[in-house]
Design a protein around this motif. Sequence first.
Motif, PDB file in Angstrom:
ATOM      1  N   PRO A 480       9.812  -5.578  -4.285  1.00  0.00           N
ATOM      2  CA  PRO A 480      10.272  -4.417  -3.524  1.00  0.00           C
ATOM      3  C   PRO A 480       9.575  -3.131  -3.958  1.00  0.00           C
ATOM      4  CG  PRO A 480      12.129  -5.763  -4.221  1.00  0.00           C
ATOM      5  CD  PRO A 480      10.924  -6.294  -4.936  1.00  0.00           C
ATOM      6  N   GLY A 481       9.257  -2.298  -2.981  1.00  0.00           N
ATOM      7  CA  GLY A 481       8.618  -1.020  -3.272  1.00  0.00           C
ATOM      8  C   GLY A 481       7.305  -0.861  -2.534  1.00  0.00           C
ATOM      9  N   ALA A 482       6.702   0.311  -2.683  1.00  0.00           N
ATOM     10  CA  ALA A 482       5.462   0.625  -1.985  1.00  0.00           C
ATOM     11  C   ALA A 482       4.267  -0.043  -2.659  1.00  0.00           C
ATOM     12  CB  ALA A 482       5.256   2.136  -1.938  1.00  0.00           C
ATOM     13  N   ARG A 483       3.285  -0.432  -1.855  1.00  0.00           N
ATOM     14  CA  ARG A 483       2.040  -1.021  -2.352  1.00  0.00           C
ATOM     15  C   ARG A 483       0.874  -0.204  -1.822  1.00  0.00           C
ATOM     16  NH1 ARG A 483       5.006  -2.549  -5.088  1.00  0.00           N
ATOM     17  NH2 ARG A 483       5.862  -4.605  -5.558  1.00  0.00           N
ATOM     18  N   THR A 484      -0.154  -0.048  -2.635  1.00  0.00           N
ATOM     19  CA  THR A 484      -1.345   0.666  -2.192  1.00  0.00           C
ATOM     20  C   THR A 484      -2.430  -0.340  -1.839  1.00  0.00           C
ATOM     21  OG1 THR A 484      -2.126   0.842  -4.481  1.00  0.00           O
ATOM     22  CG2 THR A 484      -0.843   2.688  -3.588  1.00  0.00           C
ATOM     23  N   CYS A 485      -3.267   0.044  -0.894  1.00  0.00           N
ATOM     24  CA  CYS A 485      -4.376  -0.797  -0.449  1.00  0.00           C
ATOM     25  C   CYS A 485      -5.627   0.067  -0.409  1.00  0.00           C
ATOM     26  CB  CYS A 485      -4.073  -1.375   0.932  1.00  0.00           C
ATOM     27  SG  CYS A 485      -5.437  -2.298   1.665  1.00  0.00           S
ATOM     28  N   LEU A 486      -6.718  -0.449  -0.983  1.00  0.00           N
ATOM     29  CA  LEU A 486      -7.953   0.340  -1.040  1.00  0.00           C
ATOM     30  C   LEU A 486      -8.498   0.623   0.355  1.00  0.00           C
ATOM     31  CD1 LEU A 486      -9.837  -1.323  -4.037  1.00  0.00           C
ATOM     32  CD2 LEU A 486      -8.567   0.814  -4.009  1.00  0.00           C
ATOM     33  N   LYS A 487      -8.064  -0.129   1.339  1.00  0.00           N
ATOM     34  CA  LYS A 487      -8.572   0.055   2.696  1.00  0.00           C
ATOM     35  C   LYS A 487      -7.646   0.913   3.558  1.00  0.00           C
ATOM     36  CE  LYS A 487     -12.098  -2.457   1.751  1.00  0.00           C
ATOM     37  NZ  LYS A 487     -13.423  -1.834   1.633  1.00  0.00           N
ATOM     38  N   HIS A 488      -6.621   1.546   2.941  1.00  0.00           N
ATOM     39  CA  HIS A 488      -5.705   2.358   3.722  1.00  0.00           C
ATOM     40  C   HIS A 488      -5.162   3.497   2.869  1.00  0.00           C
ATOM     41  CE1 HIS A 488      -3.335   3.089   7.270  1.00  0.00           C
ATOM     42  NE2 HIS A 488      -2.250   3.207   6.533  1.00  0.00           N
ATOM     43  N   GLU A 489      -4.998   4.652   3.484  1.00  0.00           N
ATOM     44  CA  GLU A 489      -4.640   5.859   2.724  1.00  0.00           C
ATOM     45  C   GLU A 489      -3.144   5.967   2.425  1.00  0.00           C
ATOM     46  OE1 GLU A 489      -5.342   9.405   5.026  1.00  0.00           O
ATOM     47  OE2 GLU A 489      -5.066   8.338   6.914  1.00  0.00           O
ATOM     48  N   ASP A 510       4.077 -12.371  11.174  1.00  0.00           N
ATOM     49  CA  ASP A 510       5.525 -12.558  11.153  1.00  0.00           C
ATOM     50  C   ASP A 510       5.975 -12.329   9.715  1.00  0.00           C
ATOM     51  OD1 ASP A 510       8.129 -13.175  11.577  1.00  0.00           O
ATOM     52  OD2 ASP A 510       7.826 -15.336  11.733  1.00  0.00           O
ATOM     53  N   GLY A 511       6.192 -11.087   9.376  1.00  0.00           N
ATOM     54  CA  GLY A 511       6.437 -10.697   7.991  1.00  0.00           C
ATOM     55  C   GLY A 511       5.155 -10.166   7.390  1.00  0.00           C
ATOM     56  N   VAL A 512       5.061  -8.847   7.227  1.00  0.00           N
ATOM     57  CA  VAL A 512       3.800  -8.231   6.819  1.00  0.00           C
ATOM     58  C   VAL A 512       4.021  -7.057   5.874  1.00  0.00           C
ATOM     59  CG1 VAL A 512       2.496  -8.775   8.907  1.00  0.00           C
ATOM     60  CG2 VAL A 512       3.870  -6.718   8.841  1.00  0.00           C
ATOM     61  N   LEU A 513       2.952  -6.684   5.198  1.00  0.00           N
ATOM     62  CA  LEU A 513       2.890  -5.406   4.498  1.00  0.00           C
ATOM     63  C   LEU A 513       2.411  -4.384   5.517  1.00  0.00           C
ATOM     64  CD1 LEU A 513       1.404  -6.906   1.308  1.00  0.00           C
ATOM     65  CD2 LEU A 513       3.395  -5.415   1.272  1.00  0.00           C
ATOM     66  N   ARG A 514       3.236  -3.374   5.739  1.00  0.00           N
ATOM     67  CA  ARG A 514       3.021  -2.490   6.887  1.00  0.00           C
ATOM     68  C   ARG A 514       3.164  -1.029   6.487  1.00  0.00           C
ATOM     69  NH1 ARG A 514       6.882  -0.933  10.999  1.00  0.00           N
ATOM     70  NH2 ARG A 514       5.822  -0.345  12.930  1.00  0.00           N
ATOM     71  N   CYS A 515       2.385  -0.188   7.155  1.00  0.00           N
ATOM     72  CA  CYS A 515       2.446   1.255   6.933  1.00  0.00           C
ATOM     73  C   CYS A 515       3.515   1.868   7.833  1.00  0.00           C
ATOM     74  CB  CYS A 515       1.080   1.867   7.232  1.00  0.00           C
ATOM     75  SG  CYS A 515       1.037   3.663   7.047  1.00  0.00           S
ATOM     76  N   LYS A 516       4.343   2.729   7.258  1.00  0.00           N
ATOM     77  CA  LYS A 516       5.383   3.398   8.039  1.00  0.00           C
ATOM     78  C   LYS A 516       4.819   4.514   8.915  1.00  0.00           C
ATOM     79  CE  LYS A 516       9.177   4.525   5.975  1.00  0.00           C
ATOM     80  NZ  LYS A 516      10.129   5.095   4.984  1.00  0.00           N
ATOM     81  N   ASP A 517       3.645   5.034   8.549  1.00  0.00           N
ATOM     82  CA  ASP A 517       3.106   6.217   9.219  1.00  0.00           C
ATOM     83  C   ASP A 517       2.158   5.896  10.360  1.00  0.00           C
ATOM     84  OD1 ASP A 517       4.449   7.936   7.414  1.00  0.00           O
ATOM     85  OD2 ASP A 517       2.898   7.548   5.922  1.00  0.00           O
ATOM     86  N   CYS A 518       1.567   4.699  10.359  1.00  0.00           N
ATOM     87  CA  CYS A 518       0.608   4.365  11.409  1.00  0.00           C
ATOM     88  C   CYS A 518       0.619   2.856  11.653  1.00  0.00           C
ATOM     89  CB  CYS A 518      -0.805   4.838  11.056  1.00  0.00           C
ATOM     90  SG  CYS A 518      -1.379   4.274   9.452  1.00  0.00           S
ATOM     91  N   ASN A 519      -0.100   2.434  12.658  1.00  0.00           N
ATOM     92  CA  ASN A 519      -0.091   1.034  13.080  1.00  0.00           C
ATOM     93  C   ASN A 519      -1.071   0.217  12.245  1.00  0.00           C
ATOM     94  OD1 ASN A 519       0.570  -1.210  14.591  1.00  0.00           O
ATOM     95  ND2 ASN A 519      -0.960  -0.782  16.163  1.00  0.00           N
ATOM     96  N   PHE A 520      -0.758   0.069  10.957  1.00  0.00           N
ATOM     97  CA  PHE A 520      -1.614  -0.696  10.045  1.00  0.00           C
ATOM     98  C   PHE A 520      -0.751  -1.729   9.341  1.00  0.00           C
ATOM     99  CE2 PHE A 520      -3.572  -1.577   5.946  1.00  0.00           C
ATOM    100  CZ  PHE A 520      -4.908  -1.773   6.273  1.00  0.00           C
TER     101      PHE A 520
END
Length: 655
Positions: A480-489, A510-520
């Motif tokens: 649980p918690g936020a994850r950073t990705c080198l390909k996304h800000e 179907d179940g993903v790591l997703r950005c709350k701010d944009c469609n990534f």
Amino acid sequence: MESKNYGHQHPLLLLLNEDQLLVVANCSRCGEVVSTPCFSCAEKCGFYLHKVCADAPFELNHPFHLDHPLLLTKNPGYPTEYYCNFCGKDDDNFVYHCSCELDFHIKCALFTFNIAENNLKELEHVSLQHPLISTENGDSKCFVCWEPLAKYTHFSPDCGFNLHEKCAKLPFKLNHGCHRKHPFVLQLNSQLLSCKICGETCREGLGVVYGCSPCKLAVHIECVSATLDLVVEDKSHEHPFNLFPRRSSFICDACGTEGICAAYICCTCKIMVHKNCTLLPRIIKSKWHDHRLFHKYFLPDEFRSSDCTICHDEVDPEHGSYCCSHCNITFHVHCVTEDKDSYSIVSLENEDEMPNESSISVIERNDAGEATKIKHFKHMHNLMLSPFVGGYENSCHGCMLPISDPFYYCSECGFCLHKACAELPKMMNVWHHDCQEPLALISDKVFKCEECWDVSNAFAYECCGCERKTCLRCVNALSPGARTCLKHEHPLFFYRGHEGKCNACGQPTDGVLRCKDCNFELHIECFSLPITARHKCDEHLLSLTDHDDNSYSKSHHCDICEESRDPNCWFYHCATCDTSAHVDCVLGKYPFLKLGSIYEETGHPHPLTIVKKKYYYPDCDKCSKPCEDVALECSKSQCKYIVHWNCVTPRSLQF
């Protein structure tokens, strides 16, 4: 007696007596064993129909689904089987189907139609059973309310339906004081709405409820007729709750969701709750978090801007939630208690928490208190904290991803671990594993991860009960918690059951790591792709690239397989040589197997070493084909035995 053929190529005969039915056969519409009256093919080709199935209308306006008519069809548009929204069973026979993905078996549709219309005479072929059903027959449940049949008289039709007598006599429409705008109508809860009286989610796809379609309301049958207590004692609250039947909606101060009646109030604290929420445990231990969680009606100031750790939506500080007294994290009540198997109730506030035993023992620390020399229980030598920054080509022996700062290394044998991988506990509970047993940290076992299905022999967490294993990459990604990705800000959060499209591979999710701010969004396995990788197609390190800026279409090919490549999907690239390749072509089938490690479970008399041949390709001793990818080579230099990985390993460990 002949009849119309109901779409069959031969004439049909109507059989009225059991002695005319000389074979045991299944109905070609409902799939169940036929009994008279039924139709039989005059040419004896094996086609049979129950008379009730033959007489079923091709279009049915069902009272439980007033939005659209149901059409009788053999193929409702699903790739294989369908799921009956009444009985919960699936098969590939005829079904009443609606375009809004609602399906009924023929007999389920007619049975419920007769109940809704109160046509109990249509059920007279079934005798009303007066003897009480013993509690030992606990598996039998009513097909309307889905409660056990024990201690109730019931119908027990030959077709397998069971029904409380009281449920057979339920009124199709009724007026209720909690919702005076419209009458409640008996219907399927196809939208899976939660009950507005008790606040619980209605059973998924099974049974019926009373609902109001215009207002999108649903209430359990038992909640409509339940007698409400005037006073409720709540062990987790210092004052009693008093019944306050109100006709308008309210927001429950315990869980933060809406209710429409049967509110219980504490006049001293000025809070109003669902009846069920008076039973909420004050303290729980959840798989979602390492510390105990406390229920709060109003959040303290330090939690005022918190999002739920599970759904990542904002938590209203003015309504009830669960929070951790050690960490600034919160949970919506329904998110953390939705799965009954994911938490346990802590009975005493001073009950000791079970500490997570560390995998390391600290030998030396620097002036800042940071551990610079440690002993990891999975390695024989001491490990040192690296003083260097960047430029590493080795992989972490825990997660098999490229080494990056900070990390621990062994000066004697080249073993290294990311600092985060080294500090993982020996035992843990994880929310995404259904088993109630904890998971233990293991190493040097070849396994297939239950989350990403990659084969590896690095570190993993193995369930002490079912022995299923999860790799460290998935454990870290699903924590649980936020994850950073080198390909996304922006930070990424894991969302359960979210349907979308992965930005890395372009495949549905179907179940993903997703950005709350944009469609990534990314699959777990795509999120964990190595940022750099080596391949014999190029002398340099290849870098993971998220977009091809070259608009020249002929450049959109893979330099390894020489097939076309989607420029919008991630790929590996060398800027110096302008080499580009598919991710799978670079990594191969088994990118997370530790080369050079020993694999002994093959029946060969000597230990075998895991190797990956790049330049010369000896023939496999099993299939005689060249060993071009991962193979097992005898560790004895005088023995030239070598086999493909797939030729000797169990099918469960193959790509």
